[in-house]
Motif scaffolding. Structure first.
Motif, PDB file in Angstrom:
ATOM      1  N   ASP A 111       0.813  -1.210   0.000  1.00 17.89           N
ATOM      2  CA  ASP A 111       0.000   0.000   0.000  1.00 17.89           C
ATOM      3  C   ASP A 111       0.851   1.266   0.000  1.00 17.89           C
ATOM      4  OD1 ASP A 111      -2.383  -1.438  -0.065  1.00 17.89           O
ATOM      5  OD2 ASP A 111      -2.565  -1.494   2.117  1.00 17.89           O
ATOM      6  N   GLU A 112       1.977   1.234   0.722  1.00 14.89           N
ATOM      7  CA  GLU A 112       2.858   2.409   0.745  1.00 14.89           C
ATOM      8  C   GLU A 112       3.432   2.686  -0.638  1.00 14.89           C
ATOM      9  OE1 GLU A 112       5.721   2.830   4.035  1.00 14.89           O
ATOM     10  OE2 GLU A 112       4.685   1.118   4.935  1.00 14.89           O
ATOM     11  N   LEU A 113       3.814   1.633  -1.349  1.00 15.41           N
ATOM     12  CA  LEU A 113       4.338   1.794  -2.703  1.00 15.41           C
ATOM     13  C   LEU A 113       3.253   2.332  -3.628  1.00 15.41           C
ATOM     14  CD1 LEU A 113       6.589   1.533  -4.763  1.00 15.41           C
ATOM     15  CD2 LEU A 113       6.016  -0.901  -4.986  1.00 15.41           C
ATOM     16  N   ASP A 114       2.037   1.813  -3.494  1.00 18.29           N
ATOM     17  CA  ASP A 114       0.914   2.325  -4.299  1.00 18.29           C
ATOM     18  C   ASP A 114       0.743   3.823  -4.084  1.00 18.29           C
ATOM     19  OD1 ASP A 114       0.394  -0.236  -5.197  1.00 18.29           O
ATOM     20  OD2 ASP A 114      -1.305  -0.555  -3.841  1.00 18.29           O
ATOM     21  N   ALA A 115       0.757   4.239  -2.818  1.00 20.40           N
ATOM     22  CA  ALA A 115       0.577   5.658  -2.494  1.00 20.40           C
ATOM     23  C   ALA A 115       1.724   6.501  -3.060  1.00 20.40           C
ATOM     24  CB  ALA A 115       0.469   5.835  -0.983  1.00 20.40           C
ATOM     25  N   LEU A 116       2.946   5.996  -2.960  1.00 20.95           N
ATOM     26  CA  LEU A 116       4.092   6.719  -3.483  1.00 20.95           C
ATOM     27  C   LEU A 116       3.995   6.884  -5.004  1.00 20.95           C
ATOM     28  CD1 LEU A 116       6.856   8.047  -3.110  1.00 20.95           C
ATOM     29  CD2 LEU A 116       7.867   5.741  -3.261  1.00 20.95           C
ATOM     30  N   LEU A 117       3.607   5.815  -5.698  1.00 20.00           N
ATOM     31  CA  LEU A 117       3.474   5.895  -7.151  1.00 20.00           C
ATOM     32  C   LEU A 117       2.378   6.877  -7.557  1.00 20.00           C
ATOM     33  CD1 LEU A 117       3.974   2.125  -8.015  1.00 20.00           C
ATOM     34  CD2 LEU A 117       5.607   3.998  -8.365  1.00 20.00           C
ATOM     35  N   GLN A 118       1.270   6.876  -6.808  1.00 15.50           N
ATOM     36  CA  GLN A 118       0.198   7.844  -7.045  1.00 15.50           C
ATOM     37  C   GLN A 118       0.739   9.268  -6.870  1.00 15.50           C
ATOM     38  OE1 GLN A 118      -2.940   7.673  -8.032  1.00 15.50           O
ATOM     39  NE2 GLN A 118      -3.525   5.543  -7.754  1.00 15.50           N
ATOM     40  N   LYS A 119       1.500   9.486  -5.809  1.00 19.01           N
ATOM     41  CA  LYS A 119       2.053  10.794  -5.491  1.00 19.01           C
ATOM     42  C   LYS A 119       3.016  11.267  -6.582  1.00 19.01           C
ATOM     43  CE  LYS A 119       4.349  13.067  -1.596  1.00 19.01           C
ATOM     44  NZ  LYS A 119       4.905  12.861  -0.255  1.00 19.01           N
ATOM     45  N   ILE A 120       3.864  10.376  -7.043  1.00 18.79           N
ATOM     46  CA  ILE A 120       4.819  10.714  -8.103  1.00 18.79           C
ATOM     47  C   ILE A 120       4.072  11.096  -9.372  1.00 18.79           C
ATOM     48  CG2 ILE A 120       6.591   9.779  -9.641  1.00 18.79           C
ATOM     49  CD1 ILE A 120       7.549   8.084  -7.197  1.00 18.79           C
ATOM     50  N   ALA A 121       3.091  10.302  -9.759  1.00 14.54           N
ATOM     51  CA  ALA A 121       2.317  10.603 -10.965  1.00 14.54           C
ATOM     52  C   ALA A 121       1.628  11.958 -10.843  1.00 14.54           C
ATOM     53  CB  ALA A 121       1.299   9.496 -11.225  1.00 14.54           C
ATOM     54  N   ALA A 122       1.013  12.226  -9.693  1.00  9.84           N
ATOM     55  CA  ALA A 122       0.318  13.495  -9.476  1.00  9.84           C
ATOM     56  C   ALA A 122       1.295  14.675  -9.545  1.00  9.84           C
ATOM     57  CB  ALA A 122      -0.408  13.473  -8.131  1.00  9.84           C
ATOM     58  N   ARG A 123       2.465  14.510  -8.924  1.00  6.85           N
ATOM     59  CA  ARG A 123       3.479  15.566  -8.941  1.00  6.85           C
ATOM     60  C   ARG A 123       3.909  15.895 -10.374  1.00  6.85           C
ATOM     61  NH1 ARG A 123       7.591  13.745  -5.293  1.00  6.85           N
ATOM     62  NH2 ARG A 123       8.483  12.581  -7.018  1.00  6.85           N
TER      63      ARG A 123
END
Length: 144
Positions: A111-123
């Motif tokens: 889940d942490e990796l999912d959130a990080l990937l979401q954050k990177i894409a959004a950034r």
């Protein structure tokens, strides 16, 4: 065991949903794929399928896998071994950790990796649709 004695499998259900004719040989291959907890290549699928139906040819397995891939039932994976390996497309979001020495593939979800990937894409100005992550490593011996 005969092909007709095999129960339904998730892959077989997808075949029906996509309008594919369900032959005995496709039923066997769908069963073997649905039961696989690894990512078998065509040769391994063939070895497992002939245990159930010795009349299946390797050419039939190749054709069936290609058809399943074209219809979006299977995903082709290449983990650096030079052989295409397969998994069901309905397998859910997960990642792969590949042992560089043995070629063994471990699936995981984080889940942490999912959130990080979401954050990177959004950034970067994107809405994340899907991910495909393969991590290669070597097992580390634990010190005592």
């Amino acid at each position: 065991m005969t092909p007709d004695a095999l129960g339904d499998s998730p892959i077989l259900e997808q075949c029906r949903e996509k309008g594919l004719k369900v032959t005995g040989q496709r039923r066997v291959i769908a069963h073997v794929l649905s039961e696989a907890d690894d990512h078998p290549d065509v040769e391994e699928l063939y070895r497992r399928a002939i245990v159930i139906d010795p009349k299946i040819s390797v050419a039939t397995v190749y054709r069936t896998v290609r058809l399943f891939e074209e219809r979006g039932i299977l995903q082709r994976r290449n983990f650096g071994s030079g052989r295409a390996r397969y998994e069901a497309t309905d397998h859910g979001q997960h990642y792969h950790l590949i042992d560089a020495n043995s070629g063994r593939v471990e699936e995981f979800h984080d889940d942490e990796l999912d959130a990080l990937l979401q954050k990177i894409a959004a950034r970067m100005g994107y809405d994340l649709i899907t991910t495909r992550l393969e991590i290669y490593g070597r097992g580390v011996k634990k010190r005592t």
